[in-house]
Scaffold this motif. Sequence first.
Motif, PDB file in Angstrom:
ATOM      1  N   ARG A 348      24.026 -12.121  -5.164  1.00 30.32           N
ATOM      2  CA  ARG A 348      23.119 -12.364  -4.048  1.00 30.32           C
ATOM      3  C   ARG A 348      22.895 -11.105  -3.205  1.00 30.32           C
ATOM      4  O   ARG A 348      22.127 -11.133  -2.239  1.00 30.32           O
ATOM      5  N   GLY A 349      23.577 -10.017  -3.536  1.00 29.61           N
ATOM      6  CA  GLY A 349      23.513  -8.822  -2.704  1.00 29.61           C
ATOM      7  C   GLY A 349      22.114  -8.293  -2.519  1.00 29.61           C
ATOM      8  O   GLY A 349      21.658  -8.061  -1.392  1.00 29.61           O
ATOM      9  N   TRP A 350      21.400  -8.056  -3.641  1.00 30.82           N
ATOM     10  CA  TRP A 350      20.053  -7.491  -3.520  1.00 30.82           C
ATOM     11  C   TRP A 350      19.115  -8.463  -2.820  1.00 30.82           C
ATOM     12  O   TRP A 350      18.273  -8.048  -2.014  1.00 30.82           O
ATOM     13  N   GLU A 351      19.249  -9.755  -3.102  1.00 31.95           N
ATOM     14  CA  GLU A 351      18.364 -10.737  -2.472  1.00 31.95           C
ATOM     15  C   GLU A 351      18.530 -10.742  -0.956  1.00 31.95           C
ATOM     16  O   GLU A 351      17.552 -10.888  -0.219  1.00 31.95           O
ATOM     17  N   VAL A 352      19.769 -10.587  -0.486  1.00 30.34           N
ATOM     18  CA  VAL A 352      20.005 -10.554   0.962  1.00 30.34           C
ATOM     19  C   VAL A 352      19.414  -9.283   1.560  1.00 30.34           C
ATOM     20  O   VAL A 352      18.814  -9.317   2.638  1.00 30.34           O
ATOM     21  N   ALA A 353      19.567  -8.147   0.885  1.00 30.09           N
ATOM     22  CA  ALA A 353      18.956  -6.906   1.374  1.00 30.09           C
ATOM     23  C   ALA A 353      17.436  -7.059   1.463  1.00 30.09           C
ATOM     24  O   ALA A 353      16.807  -6.611   2.436  1.00 30.09           O
ATOM     25  N   ALA A 354      16.832  -7.693   0.452  1.00 30.76           N
ATOM     26  CA  ALA A 354      15.383  -7.909   0.466  1.00 30.76           C
ATOM     27  C   ALA A 354      14.987  -8.862   1.584  1.00 30.76           C
ATOM     28  O   ALA A 354      13.971  -8.655   2.273  1.00 30.76           O
ATOM     29  N   LEU A 355      15.774  -9.905   1.778  1.00 32.37           N
ATOM     30  CA  LEU A 355      15.505 -10.847   2.862  1.00 32.37           C
ATOM     31  C   LEU A 355      15.577 -10.140   4.217  1.00 32.37           C
ATOM     32  O   LEU A 355      14.752 -10.381   5.108  1.00 32.37           O
ATOM     33  N   PHE A 356      16.561  -9.263   4.353  1.00 36.36           N
ATOM     34  CA  PHE A 356      16.721  -8.492   5.594  1.00 36.36           C
ATOM     35  C   PHE A 356      15.461  -7.667   5.870  1.00 36.36           C
ATOM     36  O   PHE A 356      14.927  -7.652   6.987  1.00 36.36           O
ATOM     37  N   ALA A 357      15.005  -6.960   4.850  1.00 36.45           N
ATOM     38  CA  ALA A 357      13.824  -6.108   5.025  1.00 36.45           C
ATOM     39  C   ALA A 357      12.586  -6.934   5.376  1.00 36.45           C
ATOM     40  O   ALA A 357      11.767  -6.525   6.218  1.00 36.45           O
ATOM     41  N   GLU A 358      12.430  -8.101   4.742  1.00 31.81           N
ATOM     42  CA  GLU A 358      11.282  -8.958   5.037  1.00 31.81           C
ATOM     43  C   GLU A 358      11.377  -9.522   6.451  1.00 31.81           C
ATOM     44  O   GLU A 358      10.367  -9.677   7.147  1.00 31.81           O
ATOM     45  N   HIS A 359      12.584  -9.841   6.892  1.00 27.63           N
ATOM     46  CA  HIS A 359      12.766 -10.354   8.251  1.00 27.63           C
ATOM     47  C   HIS A 359      12.367  -9.297   9.279  1.00 27.63           C
ATOM     48  O   HIS A 359      11.729  -9.607  10.294  1.00 27.63           O
ATOM     49  N   ILE A 360      12.732  -8.062   9.018  1.00 27.53           N
ATOM     50  CA  ILE A 360      12.347  -6.963   9.910  1.00 27.53           C
ATOM     51  C   ILE A 360      10.827  -6.840   9.971  1.00 27.53           C
ATOM     52  O   ILE A 360      10.243  -6.647  11.043  1.00 27.53           O
ATOM     53  N   ARG A 361      10.197  -6.986   8.826  1.00 27.89           N
ATOM     54  CA  ARG A 361       8.744  -6.810   8.755  1.00 27.89           C
ATOM     55  C   ARG A 361       7.996  -7.962   9.410  1.00 27.89           C
ATOM     56  O   ARG A 361       6.953  -7.749  10.057  1.00 27.89           O
ATOM     57  N   ASN A 362       8.499  -9.196   9.260  1.00 28.48           N
ATOM     58  CA  ASN A 362       7.737 -10.377   9.661  1.00 28.48           C
ATOM     59  C   ASN A 362       8.149 -10.980  10.998  1.00 28.48           C
ATOM     60  O   ASN A 362       7.470 -11.892  11.491  1.00 28.48           O
ATOM     61  N   GLU A 363       9.255 -10.521  11.559  1.00 29.87           N
ATOM     62  CA  GLU A 363       9.741 -11.102  12.818  1.00 29.87           C
ATOM     63  C   GLU A 363       9.838 -10.002  13.874  1.00 29.87           C
ATOM     64  O   GLU A 363      10.898  -9.420  14.096  1.00 29.87           O
ATOM     65  N   PRO A 364       8.760  -9.707  14.563  1.00 34.21           N
ATOM     66  CA  PRO A 364       8.808  -8.648  15.587  1.00 34.21           C
ATOM     67  C   PRO A 364       9.626  -9.077  16.800  1.00 34.21           C
ATOM     68  O   PRO A 364       9.729 -10.266  17.111  1.00 34.21           O
ATOM     69  N   VAL A 365      10.210  -8.100  17.468  1.00 35.66           N
ATOM     70  CA  VAL A 365      10.919  -8.334  18.731  1.00 35.66           C
ATOM     71  C   VAL A 365      10.090  -7.671  19.822  1.00 35.66           C
ATOM     72  O   VAL A 365      10.005  -6.448  19.892  1.00 35.66           O
ATOM     73  N   GLU A 366       9.488  -8.487  20.654  1.00 35.26           N
ATOM     74  CA  GLU A 366       8.574  -7.957  21.654  1.00 35.26           C
ATOM     75  C   GLU A 366       8.469  -8.923  22.814  1.00 35.26           C
ATOM     76  O   GLU A 366       8.813 -10.102  22.699  1.00 35.26           O
ATOM     77  N   GLY A 367       8.035  -8.420  23.940  1.00 34.70           N
ATOM     78  CA  GLY A 367       7.807  -9.241  25.117  1.00 34.70           C
ATOM     79  C   GLY A 367       6.423  -8.976  25.657  1.00 34.70           C
ATOM     80  O   GLY A 367       6.008  -7.821  25.778  1.00 34.70           O
ATOM     81  N   LYS A 368       5.706 -10.041  25.958  1.00 32.15           N
ATOM     82  CA  LYS A 368       4.337  -9.894  26.453  1.00 32.15           C
ATOM     83  C   LYS A 368       4.230 -10.568  27.816  1.00 32.15           C
ATOM     84  O   LYS A 368       4.237 -11.788  27.912  1.00 32.15           O
TER      85      LYS A 368
END
Length: 564
Positions: A348-368
């Motif tokens: 599951r190692g590579w899948e978790v790394a890929a999930l991590f990268a996708e989470h970074i891309r799709n879940e921004p941390v911001e305040g408006k």
Amino acid sequence: MNFSAVLSDTEDLSTIRGSGLAMLHAVEYAAKALKELTRGAVEQVTTGASVGVFRVSAADQADAWTVARNLRARLTAHAPAAANDEESEPARPLPGAIDEAELLRVLDHLSILTAACAATADFRADMETLLALIRWQQQQAPSLVLPAAGTSWDKTKLICPNDHTRLADTYIFRRKDEGPGRYPASRSVRDRHAYGRHYKQTLYDRVIDGIPYLKDDGSKRRKRAYADELADPARQPDKALDGKMAALYADELADLARRLGAPLDGKMAVLYADGNRFSEQIRDLVKASDTPIETQKAIDKALQGWRSKLLEKVVKLIELDDRDYPLTRIETLLWGGDELIWVLPAWRGWEVAALFAEHIRNEPVEGKGRSMDVPEKDGWSMNMSHGLGMVFCHYDAPINGIRTLAKNLADKVAKAERTSTRLAVMVLESFDAVGQDLEAHLTRTYGTAGITPSAMCLTAPQGASWNDVPCAVAKMKEHLPRRRLHALADALLRHGPVTTETDRARGRFWRDLDAPAEAAIREAAETLGRCWGFDAQGTDARLWLHLDMLWDYLAPDVQDMAEV
């Protein structure tokens, strides 16, 4: 403070986990203790993996320091040992809030420091003042928590076989599946070991379900339970869970890595992640704010929500293996701040790394504006990219050494570039092969190929996904014998990319492949090139070296083509 004295002093997983959990729980306990000490309102400003900053009312500076000293005394009070603790294993507490007496027994072994200063209009300067005061105390304190005054030393006792430092004045009892008996341990190891076994579940309850550590009455518990022994009734209904089947968390790395009769049985992956310039970004955002404390709180809230979603996604991915083996196999060795460490099954190692990268891309941390409790009209946002280090190895490799290696790999990535998510990965068949100097090892390994240590990393580029990597490798395995790939990689490492010997290896690599097979391999190589940040034609030497290294760990259930 002085984490290495309690996080790196032993290879025992439950003991390491107990130290980390106690640090997390201590912050929430500190807030409760402050309310009792001041009998007034306590405002939690910011918290991390092992730090808490609070705003309280005090008559003057002297009064504030009195509160700080009383808080430290409360956190480091020498809690009495559990009754008959040398005669039997401490009973596992029922689902619910943490036993505060047990928490205090662990905190007794940690280096906890407190400081106070008057709040000014410059919040960041106040934070720097507090940090300086803490550092000054740290320089005056021993790195190891010493026994309480008056402690008797029995010279007939052994030195603890786990930490090799403290006196083995008590015992740890074996798990049921290990057979009856006990083995000697220091009280520090024993208390942390028991805490790590008892409260592993609390991290996932807290982070995924938002259940406070000290206020859980059992009514909101997720329908899962934790057991540290395979001898427990793994799939029996649990009354505390309303008759629902309980999912179990693996306690030992041998259980985490178990995959009987399948590829990668006994192998694990250790993933270290470090946020790129998180402290600097937060400092700059708070400094630019007209209401710095509110901004700090909003950033904390946003980051905690981001991490909670990430952990929930990872646990759901790991639970896919639960159908075959009744354990949720994930170990969190560090959580909070801008760092985390997970131990995962290798498949599951590579899948978790890929999930991590996708989470970074799709879940921004911001305040408006005010939607995030931040009054600035323009709002704010953070670059959530991380430096990642991952090590694949056997489960019985020394966990502290592997953890340090994963961290060092991530540090190499961060030093080279700190604006994008990048991963440095290593597969270890022998831990001793790396030695003490990672830079020298990487230079010896890849220098002839003309690749610097900082260049041996994978980038998560825009427009490509690490999720596509296993499919590309599976396609290669259908047409490419592993022996040919290894011969090419060996030639690159031994002779470099532009030599007669390597040209011959390239010729043998493509020899006798029919047109459809060659086309499929070239297409897969181009996909890998895009996904890993290499050239789009798949000709980069780093691509073939990574592919050779990770061949068994990408699409592990796809058998590669045998050489004819």
